[in-house]
Design a protein around this motif. Sequence first.
Motif, mmCIF file in Angstrom:
data_model
loop_
_atom_site.group_PDB
_atom_site.id
_atom_site.type_symbol
_atom_site.label_atom_id
_atom_site.label_comp_id
_atom_site.label_asym_id
_atom_site.label_seq_id
_atom_site.Cartn_x
_atom_site.Cartn_y
_atom_site.Cartn_z
ATOM 1 N N PRO C 133 0.818 -1.220 0.000
ATOM 2 C CA PRO C 133 0.000 0.000 0.000
ATOM 3 C C PRO C 133 0.851 1.268 0.000
ATOM 4 O O PRO C 133 0.545 2.228 -0.705
ATOM 5 C CB PRO C 133 -0.795 -0.106 1.303
ATOM 6 C CG PRO C 133 -0.805 -1.550 1.628
ATOM 7 C CD PRO C 133 0.502 -2.086 1.140
ATOM 8 N N LEU C 134 1.948 1.234 0.754
ATOM 9 C CA LEU C 134 2.794 2.419 0.857
ATOM 10 C C LEU C 134 3.404 2.764 -0.501
ATOM 11 O O LEU C 134 3.400 3.925 -0.924
ATOM 12 C CB LEU C 134 3.900 2.140 1.886
ATOM 13 C CG LEU C 134 4.378 3.326 2.700
ATOM 14 C CD1 LEU C 134 3.233 3.962 3.446
ATOM 15 C CD2 LEU C 134 5.468 2.886 3.673
ATOM 16 N N VAL C 135 3.921 1.748 -1.199
ATOM 17 C CA VAL C 135 4.562 1.983 -2.487
ATOM 18 C C VAL C 135 3.544 2.494 -3.503
ATOM 19 O O VAL C 135 3.780 3.492 -4.201
ATOM 20 C CB VAL C 135 5.253 0.694 -2.984
ATOM 21 C CG1 VAL C 135 5.650 0.829 -4.441
ATOM 22 C CG2 VAL C 135 6.463 0.384 -2.121
ATOM 23 N N VAL C 136 2.381 1.825 -3.569
ATOM 24 C CA VAL C 136 1.352 2.249 -4.530
ATOM 25 C C VAL C 136 0.955 3.698 -4.263
ATOM 26 O O VAL C 136 0.902 4.538 -5.163
ATOM 27 C CB VAL C 136 0.112 1.326 -4.441
ATOM 28 C CG1 VAL C 136 -1.034 1.887 -5.272
ATOM 29 C CG2 VAL C 136 0.473 -0.073 -4.918
ATOM 30 N N ASP C 137 0.708 4.000 -3.000
ATOM 31 C CA ASP C 137 0.279 5.342 -2.622
ATOM 32 C C ASP C 137 1.338 6.384 -2.989
ATOM 33 O O ASP C 137 1.036 7.421 -3.580
ATOM 34 C CB ASP C 137 0.017 5.372 -1.114
ATOM 35 C CG ASP C 137 -0.568 6.688 -0.672
ATOM 36 O OD1 ASP C 137 -1.710 6.955 -1.055
ATOM 37 O OD2 ASP C 137 0.128 7.452 0.025
ATOM 38 N N GLN C 138 2.588 6.084 -2.690
ATOM 39 C CA GLN C 138 3.647 7.060 -2.944
ATOM 40 C C GLN C 138 3.883 7.262 -4.441
ATOM 41 O O GLN C 138 4.099 8.380 -4.888
ATOM 42 C CB GLN C 138 4.947 6.623 -2.253
ATOM 43 C CG GLN C 138 4.895 6.774 -0.746
ATOM 44 C CD GLN C 138 4.627 8.213 -0.329
ATOM 45 O OE1 GLN C 138 5.311 9.129 -0.733
ATOM 46 N NE2 GLN C 138 3.578 8.419 0.472
ATOM 47 N N ILE C 139 3.825 6.152 -5.211
ATOM 48 C CA ILE C 139 4.024 6.287 -6.654
ATOM 49 C C ILE C 139 2.950 7.199 -7.243
ATOM 50 O O ILE C 139 3.240 8.138 -7.986
ATOM 51 C CB ILE C 139 3.981 4.904 -7.346
ATOM 52 C CG1 ILE C 139 5.258 4.133 -7.031
ATOM 53 C CG2 ILE C 139 3.844 5.060 -8.862
ATOM 54 C CD1 ILE C 139 5.325 2.776 -7.674
ATOM 55 N N LEU C 140 1.700 6.939 -6.870
ATOM 56 C CA LEU C 140 0.621 7.732 -7.443
ATOM 57 C C LEU C 140 0.716 9.188 -7.005
ATOM 58 O O LEU C 140 0.507 10.114 -7.775
ATOM 59 C CB LEU C 140 -0.730 7.145 -7.060
ATOM 60 C CG LEU C 140 -1.034 5.828 -7.777
ATOM 61 C CD1 LEU C 140 -2.269 5.167 -7.210
ATOM 62 C CD2 LEU C 140 -1.220 6.092 -9.260
ATOM 63 N N ARG C 141 1.052 9.385 -5.742
ATOM 64 C CA ARG C 141 1.107 10.738 -5.202
ATOM 65 C C ARG C 141 2.273 11.551 -5.759
ATOM 66 O O ARG C 141 2.114 12.669 -6.216
ATOM 67 C CB ARG C 141 1.269 10.668 -3.692
ATOM 68 C CG ARG C 141 0.136 11.251 -2.941
ATOM 69 C CD ARG C 141 0.328 10.960 -1.478
ATOM 70 N NE ARG C 141 -0.819 10.218 -0.980
ATOM 71 C CZ ARG C 141 -1.914 10.815 -0.548
ATOM 72 N NH1 ARG C 141 -2.013 12.110 -0.542
ATOM 73 N NH2 ARG C 141 -2.921 10.105 -0.112
ATOM 74 N N ARG C 142 3.461 10.960 -5.719
ATOM 75 C CA ARG C 142 4.653 11.736 -6.054
ATOM 76 C C ARG C 142 4.886 11.797 -7.550
ATOM 77 O O ARG C 142 5.202 12.845 -8.088
ATOM 78 C CB ARG C 142 5.902 11.124 -5.401
ATOM 79 C CG ARG C 142 5.707 10.809 -3.972
ATOM 80 C CD ARG C 142 6.582 11.679 -3.105
ATOM 81 N NE ARG C 142 6.044 11.647 -1.760
ATOM 82 C CZ ARG C 142 6.295 12.563 -0.851
ATOM 83 N NH1 ARG C 142 7.051 13.574 -1.149
ATOM 84 N NH2 ARG C 142 5.765 12.474 0.333
ATOM 85 N N LEU C 143 4.753 10.630 -8.194
ATOM 86 C CA LEU C 143 5.101 10.571 -9.602
ATOM 87 C C LEU C 143 3.988 11.165 -10.452
ATOM 88 O O LEU C 143 4.218 11.879 -11.407
ATOM 89 C CB LEU C 143 5.351 9.111 -9.984
ATOM 90 C CG LEU C 143 6.364 8.859 -11.079
ATOM 91 C CD1 LEU C 143 7.688 9.490 -10.720
ATOM 92 C CD2 LEU C 143 6.542 7.367 -11.286
#
Lengths: 497, 324, 155
Positions: C133-143
């Motif tokens: 969940p953390l990786v998915v969330d960060q990818i969508l948010r930051r990238l």
Amino acid sequence: MDPMLLALTGLTEPLTLLTLLLSVTIGLIIGAIPGLSVNIAVALAVPLTIFMPTNQAMVMLIGLYGSGIFGGSVSAILLNAPGTPASAATIFDGYPMAQRGLATKALRLSLVASLFGSVFSIALLILLAPQLADFALGFGPVEIASLLFFTFLVIGILSGTSLVKGLFSASIGMVLATVGSDPMLGTPRFTFGSTSLMDGLTYVPLLVGLFAVAEIIEEAARKFSQQTRKFDLSSEDATANRLSLGEIGRCVMPMTRASAIGSCIGILPGIGATIASFLAYADAKRAAGKSGTFGKGDPRGVAVSESANNAVVGATFIPTLALGIPGDAVTAILLGALVLQGVTPGPLIFINSPDVVYTIYFALLASTLLMGLIGYPAVRVLAQTLRIPKIYLMPCVAVICVAGSYVARNNILDVFVMLGAGVLGFVFNRTGVPVAPLLIAFIITPPFEEAVRQALTRSRGSFEPFLTNPVTLSLAAVVVGVVALSMFRRREARTAQ
Amino acid sequence: MNFAKPALLALGLAATIAAPAAAQWVPEKPIRIIVGFAPGGGTDQTARLIASAAQEQFPVPLVVENRPGASGTLAAEMVAAAEPDGYTLLVAGGSESTSVPNHMETQYSLDDFRGVVRVNREHMVMVTKKGSGLDSVDAVVEAAKEKPGELAYGSSGPAGILHSAFIVFTQEAGIDMTHVPYQGGSPALAALLGGHIDMTIVTPAQAKAQMEAGTINAVATTSDRSEEIPDVPSLTDLGYDVNLENMKGLVAPADTPDEVVKYLQDKFAQAMESEAFTTVADRSNIAPGYLSGADFEDAMRSMSDSVANALENGGGDDSAEAAQ
Amino acid sequence: MTATRILAFLSAAAILVFLAVMVPAVGSNQMAMGSGDFYSVGPTALPNLAGGMVLVFSIIMFATSGREARDDEAATPGGIGLALAIVGLFAAYSLGMLAIGFLFASMLFLAAVFWLYRVSSWIAAAVLIVTVPLVVDQILRRLFLVPLPDGLLFN
């Protein structure tokens, strides 16, 4: 300086090359994630390009677009979940191949086919853009409607064993496609007062649901297998997975036909890569007749689907550059980005900014080649995904599906559409009703209704144009021929038994 | 990117509650700018351009969020119902504001918003195919009077601003044309070039590019003359009372306090004068059209009223008569 | 009764409601709104056609699937109960996402699935519960600058 040289030197700048490398890699990854489509990636990259030089901006967007569609086939083959809609037809043979331990081979073939389709359509773009664009303009509502009606025929071919079940599935797809506002009058249909439903059920969540979520539910019903699966990349598999030149040779003819179909579909507005790959698949399956093992892991199935959808990429640039009218949603975004760069797209772009045109050509070619260079070694690594026990893999895929369905429109409704489609897909799988006809009917119905009604508005309600149009008539002749032939074959098969 | 963590957000909230009402409002959490269209489109580009240019002026992040759907009405509904605290803004001024609510029931109206700033105005140019003989508004009107209902115009979709512009124009000119909607302006232009319809509306940049290539006639703009194509007359010049444009600006929910709107308006106005904004706007044919919030509201209202008037007087019903 | 017959029966019943109640409602709605007129084919034509097709094919499917043996239906083991459980979890997850945000809802969902289906290694499971969940969330948010729901609790 010569505009062609100017474009070439622009592309060889280190920063531009680096951008290309990054965007191709990111495109591959996004394409592989179910629910995240290329369209979103390209669109979200546009604001980043505002303050970039034109070269770099174009290279970035085209790199994402070109590689994203190949990326979609990765998850289609490995997970039975197409990463992008255009790869839906790759599932039919790609997933069975992976189940038989031929995942690496399927991925390699998909890569070769993608390169083939891209290069084919880029060549068309460079050589024949103005002529083809004029041809596309001639396609009015009557012709589009006839072509789409013809596409309904492939439902019969995709139906598998039971024609009735195939048609049942297709008609459900048609009903689902009626949700949303009427294309002519804007009258809301079956929206239950929800504005979120005015545009209809969204395509990406439906697709993710029908394939990926249905698969997750199926696996859950079987308690998720816990063990590491047997087939991996050990020595005996390596030989089976080797893609020989002879095998590629056998795919050249089907791939050429598929690329031609993809290019034709690509230049027509509003049809798109998904229909192209379905049509090419049906064409190859029909052409192979009884000699093929389509649907059970025929390598040609993967090859035609992937070459057709990649051929669409180059072809959509034909109307985009020659007429200044975008060929699909992604090229529309690209045109917008060009405008932000101060380049006015239009028929005179070849005269006013030839360097931009060459930059686009070279960026398309370079991203295709890079896709091959990055993709080939990556394939082996990606196939390792299959070694992960399903109990770990499937729930994580579920999380990605939910996130992907949500972000397409930032709408929670889409997550429920995905879930509903998942249940429907599961029920269909259990009762032997094929899912593909539902999907293709769902895609074709809205543009079909729109075209028919545009034509009827022009003819003031008369169906006469449909009966006199040369395109309609020749397509009808093909339909009659194919139906007669298949009935003849079926009868022959029956008497032979 | 500068996204505040939930914890930070909570802190910010606590600060707002704790501090006594300050003389001047200053935002303390990210401001969301809602775009009713898909990323990459014209509305989205304008939104992202103004947001990135204005970011320097704001102490908090400006976050552009796309909520595409139903010609922008989905996003409009959402912002109309949002907390009127200045942290949720809508990019408005086009179809969703001046056109759609006049055609069908929506869960919001212009009264649910107050203007913050108008960022740009885009002229709408009526075009016909070169060689069709319809090379001026007079020729179009004459042909339409000769054969009522036979000429067809293409729009970007039912109830959109292109559709409305044609309804107002045909009503004004007393003519009868058939409406053929497409999924967006580009397919309509393609249909025009292919000879499947007789008339449509494009942007000045599109009109200029196609005119240079000799494929279309630009017969009139639907408001005043556009700087980009100064030779094309406006409908007002020709004596028709039509004044419709595709505008883009920011609006906030109706009950947003004055000091909040004032703060936002000042900051965005400053942003529009920044070099970052003017360079890109200049290069990319985004015609800046600053208006204060109140003036923007008035402009939207007057355009919306003219559409409502035309519809009330039976505009757009022409095909019904022809069918009978 | 085979599963195919149940499906055919249910879809026929559902489509009768669709044709008898929902489609006419669209027609009257369109009259009431008076949003333009049309020639021979209007907003209800396609729904009627599509609904009619579903009706016809479900009847044929019902009639023919009795004779056909069950071999068309995937003879797969596995309980419908377990399938329903995951559908329920999915639904709870989607709703929960709005209330407590994507991050926590995903973690809870993963934990629930792993617990329900008896994962063999809780160490691997725990790693996944936190990282995915953390990786998915960060990818969508930051990238991609697309925020997933934060949940009402944090707003």
